[in-house]
Each structure stands twice: as C-alpha cells, then as structure tokens.
Design an enzyme around this catalytic site. Structure first.
Site, PDB file in Angstrom:
ATOM      1  N   GLU A  79      -5.125  14.612 122.119  1.00 21.22           N
ATOM      2  CA  GLU A  79      -4.264  15.286 121.553  1.00 21.22           C
ATOM      3  C   GLU A  79      -3.291  16.360 122.731  1.00 21.22           C
ATOM      4  O   GLU A  79      -2.859  17.317 122.151  1.00 21.22           O
ATOM      5  CB  GLU A  79      -4.586  16.059 120.506  1.00 21.22           C
ATOM      6  CG  GLU A  79      -5.046  15.058 119.215  1.00 21.22           C
ATOM      7  CD  GLU A  79      -5.514  15.985 118.128  1.00 21.22           C
ATOM      8  OE1 GLU A  79      -4.541  15.988 116.989  1.00 21.22           O
ATOM      9  OE2 GLU A  79      -6.353  16.682 117.824  1.00 21.22           O
ATOM     10  N   HIS A  98      -5.821  24.574 120.046  1.00 18.47           N
ATOM     11  CA  HIS A  98      -5.814  23.776 118.972  1.00 18.47           C
ATOM     12  C   HIS A  98      -7.397  23.555 118.341  1.00 18.47           C
ATOM     13  O   HIS A  98      -8.152  23.134 119.076  1.00 18.47           O
ATOM     14  CB  HIS A  98      -5.230  22.479 119.346  1.00 18.47           C
ATOM     15  CG  HIS A  98      -5.638  21.341 118.213  1.00 18.47           C
ATOM     16  ND1 HIS A  98      -5.091  21.309 116.997  1.00 18.47           N
ATOM     17  CD2 HIS A  98      -6.405  20.175 118.156  1.00 18.47           C
ATOM     18  CE1 HIS A  98      -5.536  20.362 116.220  1.00 18.47           C
ATOM     19  NE2 HIS A  98      -6.342  19.786 116.954  1.00 18.47           N
ATOM     20  N   HIS A 170      -6.238  18.753 108.659  1.00 16.87           N
ATOM     21  CA  HIS A 170      -6.636  18.586 110.013  1.00 16.87           C
ATOM     22  C   HIS A 170      -7.010  19.819 110.660  1.00 16.87           C
ATOM     23  O   HIS A 170      -8.209  19.894 111.240  1.00 16.87           O
ATOM     24  CB  HIS A 170      -5.462  17.938 110.941  1.00 16.87           C
ATOM     25  CG  HIS A 170      -5.746  17.656 112.346  1.00 16.87           C
ATOM     26  ND1 HIS A 170      -4.568  16.896 113.135  1.00 16.87           N
ATOM     27  CD2 HIS A 170      -6.900  18.299 113.203  1.00 16.87           C
ATOM     28  CE1 HIS A 170      -5.209  16.983 114.433  1.00 16.87           C
ATOM     29  NE2 HIS A 170      -6.486  17.720 114.374  1.00 16.87           N
TER      30      HIS A 170
HETATM   31 MN    MN Z   1      -7.328  17.922 116.231  1.00 19.73          MN
END
Ligand code: MN
Length: 247
Positions: A79, A98, A170
C-alpha cells in the site's frame, strides 16, 4: 537539510514506527512515512515488515511513482501508493500514518455515526472526516487494499484538504505537516474514537465546535515534543524488554 539532519529525520522515522506500535496504533500492519525535505518528490518508508521491528537499515527512499529510488530488491509495502499519491497532491503534507487501529474501523462502516472531535486533544480531526469507498473504484470483489497508483489517487481525492480519511472496512490514513504531528494525530484520533464509542452509550454527545477544534489544535500541536519524548522512551524500553523475552 544537511546529512546529519537527514540522519536525525530517519532516526525519528524509526522512533515513529516503534511508538505507533507500542501505543497500539500499528500492529504487524500499517506504516508511517516522512517526506525527504531535500527532494520533495521523494519520501522515506520502511521495507515490508512489522513496524515494531524497524531499524535504520530498513528505511528505504521512494519516488512519487511509489518505487524505491536506489538499487534495493527488498520487499516493499503493497500500500505504498497511499503515501506517494498523497505527497504528490498535498504539498502541505510532510508525514503520513496509515493504520488499521481498532476503534476507528467502526466509524468507517456505520455511516450514521460520523467520527467527530469530542475531546480537546483531538481538535485536529476538524468538522468533516471523509470515508473512502474502495468499491467506487474496484467494484465489489477487491482485496480492499490500496495497491495501485490509481487507488492511491482516488484515496487522495477522498482525503481532500482534510487531516484524515477513513477507509471503509479497513482503517484510516492521517496526514500532518511534521512527523511528530502525524504520530500525535494517529494516536489521538484512536483515543477520540474510543471516547466517542464510550460517550455514545451514555447519551447524545456534545462535540467540539469548529472554533474549539481549531483553537485546541493550535495549542496542542505546539507541544508535540512533550508526548513524543515520553512515547519514545516508553517504546524503546518496552522493545528492549520484549526483544530480550523472545530471544
Ligand atoms: Mn491497510
């Protein structure tokens, strides 16, 4: 920045990894990056590994294509495009976290319960927290991960000018004008989510006003060195302990 200052920034990025793991924001997954101040089209991010184990030798330099700039074949995070696309679009962003921190995920899936700042430590959340819906780009059968430039760009569009974006089912991505502020925000947005879930059980919630959110943000984020130093020493001590326990 001279070489010594860049080395210090990379040391801080290692500390940010350990802090965010130790404070329960990152687990085996999630990542934190910082822009290279000497080349604003590059950023630093660890190789593909658990944040709690990151050392200086694990930090790689990436370009805005999400690719490693030097000859290094070690595995990278799937990612990484979250970081490259946000840095490309948001010149005001110097650091990004993140995470899949647990208390935020419910707010990404219950649209009738928007995440809002209710505590003076979390005014940076602001008045609007967007939610990224990956299905709008991928349809219904994706693995939910931001694994391409196109998905990173779409997430960046959802983020807009805000300080964070939730990612449905998520987690979240938090941005800031410095690494220490990014760490502070990632920790306190998780705290705010916990408090909001607790308060919602008691009754209707009085959230911060727009002016309170702005004023508390300015005051608190002028003091990020204080929690940073505490979190850092606690994370280093904790890591020493559990590394010695497992070896
Ligand atoms: Mn992730």
């Amino acid at each position: 920045m001279n070489n010594i200052e860049i080395e210090k920034l990379i040391d801080d990025l290692v500390s940010a990894n350990l802090i965010l793991f130790n404070e329960g924001v990152l687990d085996a997954f999630g990542h934190v990056s910082v822009r290279n101040p000497n080349n604003r089209d590059h950023f630093f991010l660890a190789r593909n590994m658990a944040p709690g184990l990151v050392t200086k030798g694990d930090i790689l330099e990436f370009n805005m294509e999400g690719e490693v700039v030097n000859d290094d074949s070690r595995k990278v995070y799937l990612e990484r495009y979250i970081h490259s696309e946000i840095y490309r679009e948001r010149g005001d962003v110097e650091a990004i976290v993140h995470s899949h921190s647990h208390s935020i995920v419910p707010f990404s899936v219950v649209k009738s319960a928007p995440l809002k700042p209710l505590c003076h430590m979390s005014g940076f959340i602001g008045t609007h927290v967007p939610i990224f819906e990956i299905r709008d780009v991928t349809g219904n059968d994706s693995n939910m991960l931001v694994t391409s430039k196109a998905l990173g760009a779409s997430l960046t569009q959802s983020l807009g000018k805000n300080t964070l974006v939730l990612m449905r089912g998520h987690g979240s991505t938090v941005v800031a004008p410095s690494l220490k502020q990014a760490v502070y925000r990632a920790i306190y947005v998780e705290v705010n989510a916990q408090l909001q879930i607790q308060a919602s059980r008691l009754g209707p919630i009085e959230f911060l006003s727009e002016g309170e959110a702005r004023a508390t943000q300015i005051t608190n984020e002028g003091q990020v060195d204080r929690p940073w130093n505490l979190w850092k020493s606690r994370a280093i001590k904790a890591q020493k302990y559990w590394l010695s326990e497992v070896s």
